[in-house]
Scaffold this motif. Sequence first.
Motif, mmCIF file in Angstrom:
data_model
loop_
_atom_site.group_PDB
_atom_site.id
_atom_site.type_symbol
_atom_site.label_atom_id
_atom_site.label_comp_id
_atom_site.label_asym_id
_atom_site.label_seq_id
_atom_site.Cartn_x
_atom_site.Cartn_y
_atom_site.Cartn_z
ATOM 1 N N VAL A 1 0.461 -1.329 -0.281
ATOM 2 C CA VAL A 1 0.429 0.601 0.350
ATOM 3 C C VAL A 1 0.481 1.378 0.650
ATOM 4 O O VAL A 1 2.298 0.866 0.959
ATOM 5 C CB VAL A 1 -1.342 -0.299 1.072
ATOM 6 C CG1 VAL A 1 0.089 0.057 2.749
ATOM 7 C CG2 VAL A 1 -1.558 1.200 1.126
ATOM 8 N N HIS A 2 0.642 2.420 -0.777
ATOM 9 C CA HIS A 2 1.385 3.160 -0.820
ATOM 10 C C HIS A 2 -0.228 5.236 -0.582
ATOM 11 O O HIS A 2 -1.026 4.512 -0.894
ATOM 12 C CB HIS A 2 1.872 3.541 -1.763
ATOM 13 C CG HIS A 2 2.767 2.086 -2.580
ATOM 14 N ND1 HIS A 2 4.300 2.419 -2.278
ATOM 15 C CD2 HIS A 2 2.617 1.172 -3.087
ATOM 16 C CE1 HIS A 2 4.519 1.377 -2.923
ATOM 17 N NE2 HIS A 2 3.803 0.520 -3.331
ATOM 18 N N TYR A 3 0.681 5.896 -0.169
ATOM 19 C CA TYR A 3 -0.012 6.713 -0.304
ATOM 20 C C TYR A 3 0.875 7.861 -1.059
ATOM 21 O O TYR A 3 1.849 8.366 -0.733
ATOM 22 C CB TYR A 3 0.256 7.570 1.273
ATOM 23 C CG TYR A 3 -1.255 8.775 1.924
ATOM 24 C CD1 TYR A 3 -2.852 8.744 1.627
ATOM 25 C CD2 TYR A 3 -0.393 10.042 1.541
ATOM 26 C CE1 TYR A 3 -3.358 9.664 1.627
ATOM 27 C CE2 TYR A 3 -0.689 11.537 1.830
ATOM 28 C CZ TYR A 3 -2.210 10.908 1.578
ATOM 29 O OH TYR A 3 -3.110 12.215 2.153
ATOM 30 N N VAL A 4 0.032 8.920 -1.369
ATOM 31 C CA VAL A 4 0.473 10.172 -2.283
ATOM 32 C C VAL A 4 -0.844 11.446 -2.159
ATOM 33 O O VAL A 4 -1.725 10.873 -2.297
ATOM 34 C CB VAL A 4 0.457 10.051 -3.801
ATOM 35 C CG1 VAL A 4 -0.573 9.298 -4.424
ATOM 36 C CG2 VAL A 4 0.671 10.865 -4.314
ATOM 37 N N ASP A 5 -0.743 12.347 -1.536
ATOM 38 C CA ASP A 5 -0.649 13.192 -1.334
ATOM 39 C C ASP A 5 -0.901 14.135 -2.724
ATOM 40 O O ASP A 5 -0.465 13.813 -3.249
ATOM 41 C CB ASP A 5 -0.101 15.009 -0.872
ATOM 42 C CG ASP A 5 -0.703 15.549 -0.383
ATOM 43 O OD1 ASP A 5 -2.200 15.973 -1.369
ATOM 44 O OD2 ASP A 5 0.140 16.725 -0.194
ATOM 45 N N ARG A 6 -2.567 14.208 -3.116
ATOM 46 C CA ARG A 6 -2.600 14.472 -4.640
ATOM 47 C C ARG A 6 -2.966 16.309 -4.732
ATOM 48 O O ARG A 6 -4.071 16.453 -5.437
ATOM 49 C CB ARG A 6 -3.540 13.824 -5.568
ATOM 50 C CG ARG A 6 -3.090 12.195 -5.536
ATOM 51 C CD ARG A 6 -2.067 12.314 -6.592
ATOM 52 N NE ARG A 6 -3.087 12.672 -8.179
ATOM 53 C CZ ARG A 6 -4.130 11.703 -8.607
ATOM 54 N NH1 ARG A 6 -3.527 10.758 -8.813
ATOM 55 N NH2 ARG A 6 -4.006 12.015 -10.211
ATOM 56 N N SER A 7 -2.724 17.102 -3.276
ATOM 57 C CA SER A 7 -3.264 18.735 -3.162
ATOM 58 C C SER A 7 -2.904 18.720 -4.471
ATOM 59 O O SER A 7 -1.739 18.759 -4.761
ATOM 60 C CB SER A 7 -3.744 18.882 -2.276
ATOM 61 O OG SER A 7 -3.784 18.172 -1.493
ATOM 62 N N GLN A 8 -3.398 19.910 -5.018
ATOM 63 C CA GLN A 8 -2.666 21.397 -5.302
ATOM 64 C C GLN A 8 -1.571 21.571 -4.373
ATOM 65 O O GLN A 8 -1.489 21.642 -3.617
ATOM 66 C CB GLN A 8 -3.814 22.029 -5.747
ATOM 67 C CG GLN A 8 -5.041 22.497 -6.659
ATOM 68 C CD GLN A 8 -5.721 23.692 -6.955
ATOM 69 O OE1 GLN A 8 -6.488 24.200 -5.809
ATOM 70 N NE2 GLN A 8 -5.507 24.131 -7.691
ATOM 71 N N GLU A 9 -0.343 21.984 -5.553
ATOM 72 C CA GLU A 9 0.685 22.376 -5.201
ATOM 73 C C GLU A 9 0.122 24.173 -5.151
ATOM 74 O O GLU A 9 0.254 23.992 -6.040
ATOM 75 C CB GLU A 9 2.116 21.870 -5.591
ATOM 76 C CG GLU A 9 1.558 20.100 -5.448
ATOM 77 C CD GLU A 9 2.597 19.272 -5.966
ATOM 78 O OE1 GLU A 9 4.284 20.230 -6.764
ATOM 79 O OE2 GLU A 9 2.442 18.147 -7.028
ATOM 80 N N LYS A 10 1.281 24.208 -3.722
ATOM 81 C CA LYS A 10 0.727 26.105 -3.698
ATOM 82 C C LYS A 10 2.091 26.698 -4.502
ATOM 83 O O LYS A 10 1.982 27.438 -5.192
ATOM 84 C CB LYS A 10 0.694 25.763 -2.021
ATOM 85 C CG LYS A 10 -0.289 25.597 -1.522
ATOM 86 C CD LYS A 10 -0.178 26.422 0.030
ATOM 87 C CE LYS A 10 -1.810 26.192 0.392
ATOM 88 N NZ LYS A 10 -1.428 26.239 1.952
ATOM 89 N N THR A 11 3.259 25.478 -4.412
ATOM 90 C CA THR A 11 4.350 26.403 -4.806
ATOM 91 C C THR A 11 3.963 26.253 -7.045
ATOM 92 O O THR A 11 4.369 27.548 -7.235
ATOM 93 C CB THR A 11 5.569 25.246 -5.094
ATOM 94 O OG1 THR A 11 5.146 24.089 -5.231
ATOM 95 C CG2 THR A 11 6.257 25.311 -3.880
ATOM 96 N N VAL A 12 3.270 24.895 -6.595
ATOM 97 C CA VAL A 12 2.982 25.509 -8.594
ATOM 98 C C VAL A 12 1.894 26.935 -9.099
ATOM 99 O O VAL A 12 2.212 27.625 -9.859
ATOM 100 C CB VAL A 12 2.759 24.481 -9.149
ATOM 101 C CG1 VAL A 12 1.832 24.692 -10.720
ATOM 102 C CG2 VAL A 12 3.550 23.053 -8.832
ATOM 103 N N LEU A 13 0.676 26.645 -8.391
ATOM 104 C CA LEU A 13 -0.335 27.926 -7.865
ATOM 105 C C LEU A 13 0.894 29.601 -7.770
ATOM 106 O O LEU A 13 0.169 29.935 -8.740
ATOM 107 C CB LEU A 13 -1.214 27.498 -6.807
ATOM 108 C CG LEU A 13 -1.625 26.416 -7.199
ATOM 109 C CD1 LEU A 13 -3.423 26.478 -5.570
ATOM 110 C CD2 LEU A 13 -3.710 26.925 -8.179
ATOM 111 N N GLU A 14 1.277 29.789 -7.202
ATOM 112 C CA GLU A 14 2.373 30.601 -6.571
ATOM 113 C C GLU A 14 3.185 31.034 -8.003
ATOM 114 O O GLU A 14 3.772 32.273 -8.720
ATOM 115 C CB GLU A 14 3.152 30.511 -5.853
ATOM 116 C CG GLU A 14 2.466 31.494 -5.031
ATOM 117 C CD GLU A 14 2.578 30.543 -3.313
ATOM 118 O OE1 GLU A 14 4.382 30.462 -3.184
ATOM 119 O OE2 GLU A 14 1.811 30.192 -2.182
ATOM 120 N N ALA A 15 3.733 29.605 -9.115
ATOM 121 C CA ALA A 15 4.376 30.179 -10.596
ATOM 122 C C ALA A 15 3.187 31.053 -11.110
ATOM 123 O O ALA A 15 4.311 31.550 -12.120
ATOM 124 C CB ALA A 15 4.923 29.222 -10.359
#
Lengths: 132, 132
Positions: A114-128
Amino acid sequence: MERREDVIVGKHVYGSLYGVPREKATDEEYLRGVVVRAAESAGATVHAVNSWTIPGEKGGVSVIVLVLESHLALHTWPEYDYATFDIYTCGEHTDPWKAFELLLSELKPRKYTVHYVDRSQEKTVLEAQPRR
Amino acid sequence: MERREDVIVGKHVYGSLYGVPREKATDEEYLRGVVVRAAESAGATVHAVNSWTIPGEKGGVSVIVLVLESHLALHTWPEYDYATFDIYTCGEHTDPWKAFELLLSELKPRKYTVHYVDRSQEKTVLEAQPRR
């Protein structure tokens, strides 16, 4: 346009189940019910349920549940005693690990990964990027 | 039972698209076509296509395509100019990166993040359990 303070929060638990009993891995109706209950236990709202049985040595059952918060998918390969799962839910109110626990307790694999990945919007990308 | 030499090979490309033009992110019919063509370009065989438009500020369009080799999913959040994608295909003959390239060229995000995960059966896990 005013900058949005919130972001889309996404959580994705995925993995593989080894040694799934064949009578479970081939039972489309049973598996539909399992994935629906898994979605509900994660706190997600079921919007649509689809399932298919695909014949052949590498065939099996696929169940895909669209939830308002993204989707859950289960694919089985009964000839390999194998299944994979994706539990991808958005929103702070959902907990995909609850769905995972339900899958384990129902499907009773001998082993799993089992694996977990955070699929949230990335703020660093949004801020770019400037918002329109 | 004879030990199976082959394993289920799985490839999963997933990520986020930022700055997707709103007229694309809201067009369910268009997005259905894009995901179907993405599946085909990956060398996968389309088995069923489902899509939904979910209303509300955090709503959007979801397209899920079941392929014989697993599934593709696209969720859009037009209010956030945002989308996420999952391209999960099994079999040596499939190339999920081809599908990713098609998504990029069609949806023209300003930024994206992309990740790859090997979803193949893990031999070390298989070897830890006797086959029935």
